[in-house]
Design an enzyme around this catalytic site. Structure first.
Site, PDB file in Angstrom:
ATOM      1  N   ARG A   1      38.603 -28.401   0.820  1.00 44.47           N
ATOM      2  CA  ARG A   1      38.253 -27.064   0.341  1.00 44.47           C
ATOM      3  C   ARG A   1      38.956 -26.013   1.191  1.00 44.47           C
ATOM      4  O   ARG A   1      38.974 -26.134   2.419  1.00 44.47           O
ATOM      5  CB  ARG A   1      36.735 -26.880   0.417  1.00 44.47           C
ATOM      6  CG  ARG A   1      36.285 -25.569  -0.192  1.00 44.47           C
ATOM      7  CD  ARG A   1      34.794 -25.492  -0.285  1.00 44.47           C
ATOM      8  NE  ARG A   1      34.169 -25.267   1.007  1.00 44.47           N
ATOM      9  CZ  ARG A   1      32.856 -25.148   1.176  1.00 44.47           C
ATOM     10  NH1 ARG A   1      32.038 -25.257   0.151  1.00 44.47           N
ATOM     11  NH2 ARG A   1      32.349 -24.937   2.367  1.00 44.47           N
TER      12      ARG A   1
ATOM     13  N   ARG B   1      34.967 -29.576   4.434  1.00 43.69           N
ATOM     14  CA  ARG B   1      34.779 -28.147   4.744  1.00 43.69           C
ATOM     15  C   ARG B   1      35.734 -27.750   5.870  1.00 43.69           C
ATOM     16  O   ARG B   1      35.436 -27.986   7.038  1.00 43.69           O
ATOM     17  CB  ARG B   1      33.336 -27.884   5.184  1.00 43.69           C
ATOM     18  CG  ARG B   1      32.308 -27.974   4.082  1.00 43.69           C
ATOM     19  CD  ARG B   1      30.948 -27.625   4.666  1.00 43.69           C
ATOM     20  NE  ARG B   1      29.930 -27.385   3.675  1.00 43.69           N
ATOM     21  CZ  ARG B   1      29.030 -28.281   3.276  1.00 43.69           C
ATOM     22  NH1 ARG B   1      29.052 -29.490   3.776  1.00 43.69           N
ATOM     23  NH2 ARG B   1      28.114 -27.953   2.375  1.00 43.69           N
TER      24      ARG B   1
ATOM     25  N   HIS C   1      24.376 -23.575   7.550  1.00 45.11           N
ATOM     26  CA  HIS C   1      25.511 -24.405   7.937  1.00 45.11           C
ATOM     27  C   HIS C   1      25.287 -25.077   9.276  1.00 45.11           C
ATOM     28  O   HIS C   1      25.847 -26.131   9.551  1.00 45.11           O
ATOM     29  CB  HIS C   1      26.800 -23.593   7.888  1.00 45.11           C
ATOM     30  CG  HIS C   1      27.202 -23.331   6.477  1.00 45.11           C
ATOM     31  ND1 HIS C   1      26.878 -22.173   5.825  1.00 45.11           N
ATOM     32  CD2 HIS C   1      27.793 -24.132   5.569  1.00 45.11           C
ATOM     33  CE1 HIS C   1      27.292 -22.267   4.577  1.00 45.11           C
ATOM     34  NE2 HIS C   1      27.848 -23.438   4.390  1.00 45.11           N
TER      35      HIS C   1
ATOM     36  N   ARG D   1      19.546 -18.456   1.297  1.00 45.55           N
ATOM     37  CA  ARG D   1      19.454 -19.875   1.668  1.00 45.55           C
ATOM     38  C   ARG D   1      19.127 -20.070   3.142  1.00 45.55           C
ATOM     39  O   ARG D   1      18.739 -21.148   3.561  1.00 45.55           O
ATOM     40  CB  ARG D   1      20.760 -20.604   1.319  1.00 45.55           C
ATOM     41  CG  ARG D   1      21.942 -20.125   2.121  1.00 45.55           C
ATOM     42  CD  ARG D   1      23.255 -20.688   1.606  1.00 45.55           C
ATOM     43  NE  ARG D   1      23.677 -21.869   2.322  1.00 45.55           N
ATOM     44  CZ  ARG D   1      24.833 -22.499   2.117  1.00 45.55           C
ATOM     45  NH1 ARG D   1      25.665 -22.059   1.175  1.00 45.55           N
ATOM     46  NH2 ARG D   1      25.169 -23.560   2.792  1.00 45.55           N
TER      47      ARG D   1
ATOM     48  N   ASN E   1      23.838 -25.186  -3.024  1.00 46.74           N
ATOM     49  CA  ASN E   1      23.271 -24.396  -1.917  1.00 46.74           C
ATOM     50  C   ASN E   1      23.434 -22.908  -2.213  1.00 46.74           C
ATOM     51  O   ASN E   1      22.523 -22.113  -2.043  1.00 46.74           O
ATOM     52  CB  ASN E   1      23.983 -24.699  -0.594  1.00 46.74           C
ATOM     53  CG  ASN E   1      24.011 -26.171  -0.264  1.00 46.74           C
ATOM     54  OD1 ASN E   1      23.207 -26.929  -0.806  1.00 46.74           O
ATOM     55  ND2 ASN E   1      24.917 -26.586   0.590  1.00 46.74           N
ATOM     56  N   ASP E   2      24.632 -22.552  -2.646  1.00 47.72           N
ATOM     57  CA  ASP E   2      24.876 -21.141  -2.955  1.00 47.72           C
ATOM     58  C   ASP E   2      24.444 -20.798  -4.372  1.00 47.72           C
ATOM     59  O   ASP E   2      23.926 -19.707  -4.612  1.00 47.72           O
ATOM     60  CB  ASP E   2      26.358 -20.799  -2.757  1.00 47.72           C
ATOM     61  CG  ASP E   2      26.664 -20.556  -1.291  1.00 47.72           C
ATOM     62  OD1 ASP E   2      25.882 -19.835  -0.646  1.00 47.72           O
ATOM     63  OD2 ASP E   2      27.650 -21.109  -0.783  1.00 47.72           O
TER      64      ASP E   2
HETATM   65  C1  PEP Z   1      27.248 -25.133  -1.619  1.00 56.35           C
HETATM   66  O1  PEP Z   1      27.169 -23.905  -1.627  1.00 56.35           O
HETATM   67  O2  PEP Z   1      26.459 -25.872  -2.233  1.00 56.35           O
HETATM   68  C2  PEP Z   1      28.309 -25.798  -0.845  1.00 56.35           C
HETATM   69  C3  PEP Z   1      28.507 -27.100  -0.905  1.00 56.35           C
HETATM   70  O3  PEP Z   1      29.050 -25.007  -0.008  1.00 56.35           O
HETATM   71  P1  PEP Z   1      28.563 -24.552   1.459  1.00 56.35           P
HETATM   72  O4  PEP Z   1      27.261 -25.201   1.741  1.00 56.35           O
HETATM   73  O5  PEP Z   1      29.635 -24.931   2.417  1.00 56.35           O
HETATM   74  O6  PEP Z   1      28.446 -23.058   1.281  1.00 56.35           O
HETATM   75 MG    MG Z   2      28.816 -22.752  -0.810  1.00 53.72          MG
END
Ligand code: PEP
Ligand code: MG
Length: 578
Positions: free
Chosen positions: A333, A297, A190, A467, A456-457
């Site tokens: 979100r 976010r 992040h 990640r 990403n998750d």
């Molecule tokens: C993700 O996980 O792809 C996502 C957009 O959420 P974040 O990166 O804020 O966890």
């Molecule tokens: Mg995520």
């Protein structure tokens, strides 16, 4: 003497500046001895830190409103009791006095002792209290370090550190830091996401820099290639200027695409929403002609301060995003604090052994229902000012969606009775980023209006690859048959039920994957504004009919190597097989 380090470019842009080196806290907790004349000063330092934490907690309590008063209040009461425990303070004083050690080492010893005693207890309730004690001791430790290790950077400096938390970035930029180089971290952390959103060059994974660099060394770092040069020579400086010029020229060239539609060569329109973390992102999104905000976010509102934002503060922030987008949909979100997005209030997070598998996203919001209620009230009030969509992070079951939906209905009625304007229709969406949600999507697809795939998750949880861990970064790839199959399944299922589906992970903003996503059937992307025009340019060269045809072969690939071959042949991008 000139020296080079090769890290990973995590946020583009090139910077030339003086190094400001920050050594990791962990290194500071060593058994450092003092002599008797220093004892009282060391004890005073510890007491100052405790006073500081007490006032932080008092300030936090004073700002609690609505449903949070009771819930968080109880939590704070317990922490205040621990903090005021005379035995704790006496033990710390005694440790410093008798063992002649520095304050933070005394704190570490005390922490180890308490953990040992509590872990051995039979009573599960008491055993669980060790978390609370640990949290309070961590806050004291943080306060001690803030006194001694605060960066206090100056204009034109490049911060060189082991790692940087997302919550620190704004302060560093305000101080004048022009780029960051870290030993740890990854492209998908992040911190990296936020740095890209702030146009702050960032190089991660620059192993060895901390051992070599000193405060004041001149360095050039390139957030595109990941190259860091210490004491650059004339050729390096020239290269830096050229890179800077090329980057600006590229941006200017792309700027021409601001007003053109995002349509493929065979006339299919693709929607490009923007991911946003700040008002600047919102302004940029609108300027570049984004369809709307696909992912706002909200956690970044919570990361900036030591205190939780009130309903009123949240309402104003969300309303401003809605006003800023002037009638285009804004997807907000709910809070996704947790894992590497640790808040500074210390309330939302415990020291979890596996934070990525712990209390984060909707789980946390529901566990501390006051948090969810306050946030939903603010969001619903903002919906009176323009189209708002609510997106729920880290959904892993139908029950979570049902519960949030009920809460939205209950609070909408309550707010209307209080005289607030609340939109009649507020689309609800689920993030698909936990494999359970992707696999069991059919059990709740009818309850939601849209889904957004968080790659990403999702990739991290499907492949069991952190990640944020650059050491295993080469294993983190969406080009795995399991990932593509599951994504395809989600896209098809959502479309079959007439639900909108987008991808909002970093993959959506990486032009390497644009053709691949189109061939999986994706028609909505949500990406950071800095990459929006590049992706628009790429989409305008795509032909959907042929990509869909080739897509069948993509789904038959049995390995990452097979997918990479497909990418080289049809994906419009050179991939060098690992
Ligand atoms: C993700 O996980 O792809 C996502 C957009 O959420 P974040 O990166 O804020 O966890
Ligand atoms: Mg995520």
């Amino acid at each position: 003497m000139r020296q080079e380090f090769k890290g990973i470019g995590a946020s583009r842009g090139t910077a030339l500046g003086r190094a400001r080196v920050r050594l990791p806290h962990a290194l500071d907790i060593e058994e450092v001895h003092i002599d008797e004349s220093q004892v009282e000063a060391e004890i005073a330092k510890m007491h100052d830190a405790i006073t500081h934490v007490r006032s932080e907690m008092d300030a936090l309590r004073g700002r609690l409103t609505g449903a949070l008063v009771k819930e968080m209040g109880e939590f704070l009461d317990l922490h205040a009791l621990i903090l005021d425990d005379p035995e704790l303070i006496e033990s710390l004083d005694k440790l410093i006095r008798t063992r002649l050690i520095v304050a933070d080492y005394a704190l570490k010893l005390q922490r180890d002792k308490v953990t040992q005693i509590f872990s051995a207890m039979d009573d599960t309730y008491l055993r669980a209290r060790v978390d609370d004690i640990d949290l309070v001791l961590s806050r004291i430790l943080a306060a001690l370090h803030r006194q001694t290790a605060k960066v206090d950077a100056k204009v034109g400096e490049i911060l060189v550190a082991e790692n940087v938390a997302p919550s620190e970035l704004q302060e560093l930029v305000d101080q004048g830091v022009i780029a960051i180089v870290t030993v740890m971290g990854s492209m998908l952390s992040h911190t990296a996401i936020l740095a890209r959103s702030m146009n702050l060059p960032l190089v991660v994974g620059a192993v060895g820099v901390l051992k070599t660099l000193n405060d004041g060394d001149t360095i050039v770092c390139d957030g595109g290639t990941g190259l860091v040069v210490v004491e650059p020579d004339a050729a390096d400086l020239r290269a830096h200027r050229e890179r800077d010029k090329a980057y600006l020229a590229e941006q200017k060239q792309l700027d021409r695409l601001r007003r053109v539609p995002t349509v493929t060569t065979d006339g299919v329109e693709v929607l490009l929403y923007a991911n946003a973390e700040s008002n600047a992102d919102v302004t940029k999104a609108r300027r570049l002609g984004a369809t709307g905000i696909g992912l706002y976010r909200t956690e970044f509102l919570f990361l900036q301060s030591l205190e939780l934002p009130t309903e009123e503060e949240q309402f104003r922030a969300y309303r401003d995003v809605v006003l800023g987008m002037a009638g285009r949909p804004v997807t907000i979100r709910t809070l996704d604090i947790g894992a590497d997005k640790a808040d500074r209030t210390g309330l939302a997070l415990r020291n979890e052994p596996n934070p990525a598998l712990g209390l984060r996203g909707v789980r946390l919001s529901m566990m501390r229902s006051g948090l969810l209620e306050t946030q939903l009230r603010a969001l619903l009030r903002a919906s009176g000012y323009g189209p708002v969509r609510i997106l729920v992070p880290m959904v892993s079951s139908r029950e979570e969606v049902v519960q949030v939906k009920r809460e939205i209905e209950r609070l909408s009625t309550m707010l209307r009775e209080e005289g607030h304007a609340v939109a009649a229709q507020i689309p609800l969406g689920a993030m698909i980023e936990v494999p359970a949600a992707a696999i069991a999507l059919s059990t709740f697809i009818k309850l939601v209006d849209f889904v957004s795939i968080g790659t990403n998750d999702l990739v991290q949880y499907i492949l069991a690859v952190d990640r944020n861990n650059e050491a295993i970064g080469n294993l983190f790839t969406p080009l795995h048959p399991a990932v593509l199959k599951l994504m395809h399944q989600v896209i098809r299922l959502a479309q079959k039920h007439g639900r909108k589906v987008s991808v909002c992970g970093e993959m959506a903003g990486d032009s390497t994957f644009t053709f691949l996503l189109l061939s999986l059937g994706l028609r909505e992307f949500s990406l950071h504004p800095t990459t929006l025009l590049e992706i628009r340019q790429k989409i305008r060269t795509a032909n959907i009919a042929s990509l869909e045809e080739h897509g069948k072969r993509l789904l038959r690939a049995t390995s990452t190597a097979g997918i990479e071959r497909w990418m080289n042949q049809y994906g419009g991008m050179e991939i060098n097989p690992a």
